[in-house]
Design a protein around this motif. Structure first.
Motif, short mmCIF file in Angstrom:
data_model
loop_
_atom_site.label_atom_id
_atom_site.label_comp_id
_atom_site.label_asym_id
_atom_site.label_seq_id
_atom_site.Cartn_x
_atom_site.Cartn_y
_atom_site.Cartn_z
N UNK A 18 59.34 24.32 38.63
CA UNK A 18 58.79 25.61 39.06
C UNK A 18 59.90 26.45 39.70
N UNK A 19 59.70 27.76 39.70
CA UNK A 19 60.64 28.67 40.34
C UNK A 19 59.86 29.77 41.04
N UNK A 20 60.56 30.60 41.80
CA UNK A 20 59.89 31.62 42.60
C UNK A 20 60.06 33.02 42.00
N UNK A 21 58.95 33.77 42.04
CA UNK A 21 58.95 35.21 41.78
C UNK A 21 58.25 35.83 42.99
N UNK A 22 58.28 37.15 43.09
CA UNK A 22 57.53 37.79 44.17
C UNK A 22 56.58 38.82 43.60
N UNK A 30 56.06 30.17 39.76
CA UNK A 30 55.85 30.33 38.32
C UNK A 30 56.45 29.12 37.62
N UNK A 31 56.01 28.90 36.40
CA UNK A 31 56.50 27.78 35.60
C UNK A 31 57.22 28.29 34.36
N UNK A 32 58.19 27.55 33.88
CA UNK A 32 58.87 27.96 32.65
C UNK A 32 57.84 28.15 31.52
N UNK A 33 58.00 29.25 30.80
CA UNK A 33 57.11 29.53 29.69
C UNK A 33 55.91 30.39 30.05
N UNK A 34 55.64 30.57 31.34
CA UNK A 34 54.52 31.42 31.75
C UNK A 34 54.90 32.88 31.62
N UNK A 35 53.93 33.70 31.24
CA UNK A 35 54.13 35.14 31.32
C UNK A 35 53.95 35.55 32.78
N UNK A 36 54.39 36.76 33.09
CA UNK A 36 54.18 37.27 34.44
C UNK A 36 52.69 37.30 34.75
N UNK A 38 50.30 35.38 33.58
CA UNK A 38 49.82 34.02 33.80
C UNK A 38 50.21 33.52 35.18
N UNK A 39 51.42 33.84 35.63
CA UNK A 39 51.86 33.43 36.96
C UNK A 39 51.03 34.12 38.04
N UNK A 40 50.72 35.39 37.83
CA UNK A 40 49.89 36.12 38.79
C UNK A 40 48.48 35.53 38.82
N UNK A 41 47.91 35.29 37.65
CA UNK A 41 46.58 34.66 37.58
C UNK A 41 46.57 33.33 38.30
N UNK A 42 47.59 32.51 38.07
CA UNK A 42 47.65 31.18 38.68
C UNK A 42 47.69 31.28 40.20
N UNK A 88 60.69 35.08 35.00
CA UNK A 88 62.05 34.56 35.18
C UNK A 88 62.30 34.35 36.67
N UNK A 89 63.11 33.39 37.03
CA UNK A 89 63.40 33.17 38.45
C UNK A 89 63.87 34.46 39.12
#
Length: 106
Positions: A18-22, A30-36, A38-42, A88-89
């Motif tokens: 996993x990596x961080x976005x804001x 967020x996880x590799x392969x996720x769209x922005x 999908x990361x927001x939904x998660x 992306x990270x």
């Protein structure tokens, strides 16, 4: 013809680290392969844009880049379809208000 992997083999699949976005300054994972989107939904975020008229909240609707409801400002670039942009990270996602070009004063 034999399959290389069965669904049972895939159950143990693990994504990369996993990596961080804001989002609006709030750190999210967020996880590799996720769209922005999908990361927001998660992270439990369902809206990241407001409409030009009325300021109503919007987020992902179709999830395949056809409807434009998921527009977001990503890394200071407005009007990006969050369902199509890979996370992306270090990405900085901010709520997009209206048309995304506040400096135009339209």
């Amino acid at each position: 013809m034999a399959r290389d992997r069965s669904p049972l083999d895939l159950v143990g699949a693990a994504p990369g680290a996993a990596f961080e976005i804001t989002f609006d300054g709030r750190p999210l994972t967020a996880l590799p392969g996720q769209s922005v989107a999908a990361a927001l939904w998660a992270a439990g975020i369902l809206a990241w844009r407001t409409t030009r008229v009325g300021g109503r909240p919007r987020g992902a609707f179709c999830g395949i880049g056809q409807c434009f409801d998921c527009l977001a400002t990503i890394n200071s670039r407005p009007n990006r379809r969050a369902c199509l942009v890979p996370a992306r990270p270090g990405d900085r996602v901010t709520t997009q208000e209206g048309h995304g070009h506040a400096e135009l004063g339209v």
